[in-house]
Design a protein around this motif. Structure first.
Motif, PDB file in Angstrom:
ATOM      1  N   GLU A   1       0.580  -1.665  -0.156  1.00  0.00           N
ATOM      2  CA  GLU A   1      -0.549   0.013  -0.177  1.00  0.00           C
ATOM      3  C   GLU A   1       0.445   1.427  -0.290  1.00  0.00           C
ATOM      4  N   LEU A   2       1.936   1.207   0.793  1.00  0.00           N
ATOM      5  CA  LEU A   2       3.087   2.229   0.344  1.00  0.00           C
ATOM      6  C   LEU A   2       3.332   2.073  -0.590  1.00  0.00           C
ATOM      7  N   SER A   3       4.461   1.690  -0.705  1.00  0.00           N
ATOM      8  CA  SER A   3       4.854   1.616  -2.664  1.00  0.00           C
ATOM      9  C   SER A   3       4.574   1.465  -3.131  1.00  0.00           C
ATOM     10  N   GLU A   4       3.186   1.365  -3.298  1.00  0.00           N
ATOM     11  CA  GLU A   4       2.260   0.744  -4.897  1.00  0.00           C
ATOM     12  C   GLU A   4       2.635   0.027  -6.141  1.00  0.00           C
ATOM     13  N   GLN A   5       3.234  -1.102  -4.770  1.00  0.00           N
ATOM     14  CA  GLN A   5       3.857  -2.288  -6.339  1.00  0.00           C
ATOM     15  C   GLN A   5       3.290  -3.099  -6.702  1.00  0.00           C
ATOM     16  N   GLU A   6       3.087  -3.770  -7.808  1.00  0.00           N
ATOM     17  CA  GLU A   6       3.108  -4.975  -7.813  1.00  0.00           C
ATOM     18  C   GLU A   6       3.073  -6.197  -7.123  1.00  0.00           C
ATOM     19  N   TYR A   7       2.271  -6.392  -6.440  1.00  0.00           N
ATOM     20  CA  TYR A   7       2.768  -7.817  -6.032  1.00  0.00           C
ATOM     21  C   TYR A   7       2.269  -9.134  -6.318  1.00  0.00           C
ATOM     22  N   VAL A   8       3.378  -9.553  -5.789  1.00  0.00           N
ATOM     23  CA  VAL A   8       3.631 -10.928  -6.627  1.00  0.00           C
ATOM     24  C   VAL A   8       3.938 -12.512  -5.112  1.00  0.00           C
ATOM     25  N   ASP A   9       2.728 -13.275  -5.193  1.00  0.00           N
ATOM     26  CA  ASP A   9       2.300 -14.103  -4.041  1.00  0.00           C
ATOM     27  C   ASP A   9       3.665 -15.619  -3.901  1.00  0.00           C
TER      28      ASP A   9
END
Length: 223
Positions: A205-213
């Motif tokens: 949420e802070l970085s606004e990066q795409e998350y990879v699980d």
């Protein structure tokens, strides 16, 4: 004493040259144990977080950084040692356990400790699944976890680059996360996973990066 001198000299120079934007640093407790959990885009990340905070912050660092020879090896060893870095042999179970025990000592003494939950830096700017070491530390010490988002360090020091470039960098701190509700449950893998995921979502949420699980596998080039 060495930490304070190094931080003052290196920190002043780095701020003058790179002018990092620091957001909500006041969310980091100035006293008592605290775990800082940043995303990981470049080797410089472990330097930047301690340099923008007024209190000392210890980090894990690859053991290779302490074993170099010659002028370069000596400079690397001095820099990491003077900034309170704790060496760890990645991929070696006992060494990793000893590193986390050292981190516990820092926190139990009321210090601040930084750990990259991803374990190694992202190769493509995305945020990868966190490893549960950060959750184990939080439960074993009772320390709150402050999520941290670094933006721009992958442009500052792209993979394969030794000397950082002059690029804009932002360090954003989130609200401290309290996991005391899970006290005594550090032996539960589902609990450790849940805590780690909560931390990673806060970083995302802070970085606004795409998350990879999925986990990012360490490589010889990663830090």
């Amino acid at each position: 004493m060495l930490y304070a001198v190094t931080k003052r000299v290196v920190g002043s120079l780095a701020r003058a040259v790179y002018r990092p934007a620091v957001i909500d640093a006041d969310k980091v407790p100035m006293t008592g144990p605290v775990i800082l959990a940043p995303n990981h885009l470049a080797v410089a990340d472990s330097f930047i977080v301690p340099l923008v905070l007024p209190r000392p912050v210890a980090f894990l660092a690859k053991a290779e950084y302490f074993r170099g020879t010659g002028l370069k090896g000596g400079l690397s060893r001095w820099m990491f040692t003077s900034l309170g870095a704790i060496p760890v042999d990645r991929g070696k179970g006992r060494a990793a356990k000893e590193a986390l025990e050292a981190a516990e000592r820092v926190l139990n003494d009321g210090g601040a400790f930084g750990i990259h939950p991803e374990g190694t830096r992202s190769p493509d700017g995305r945020l990868y699944r966190g490893r549960t070491g950060v959750a184990r530390l939080a439960l074993s010490t009772g320390a709150p976890v402050v999520p941290v988002a670094l933006t721009g360090t992958d442009k500052l020091q792209p993979i394969g680059t030794r000397i950082p470039r002059v690029r804009p960098v932002t360090v954003r701190f989130g609200d401290p996360l309290d996991f005391s509700r899970y006290s005594g449950m550090d032996g539960s893998l589902p609990v450790l996973r849940s805590i780690t995921d909560e931390i990673m979502y806060a970083i995302a949420e802070l970085s606004e990066q795409e998350y990879v699980d999925r986990y990012q596998k360490p490589s010889s080039a990663a830090a």
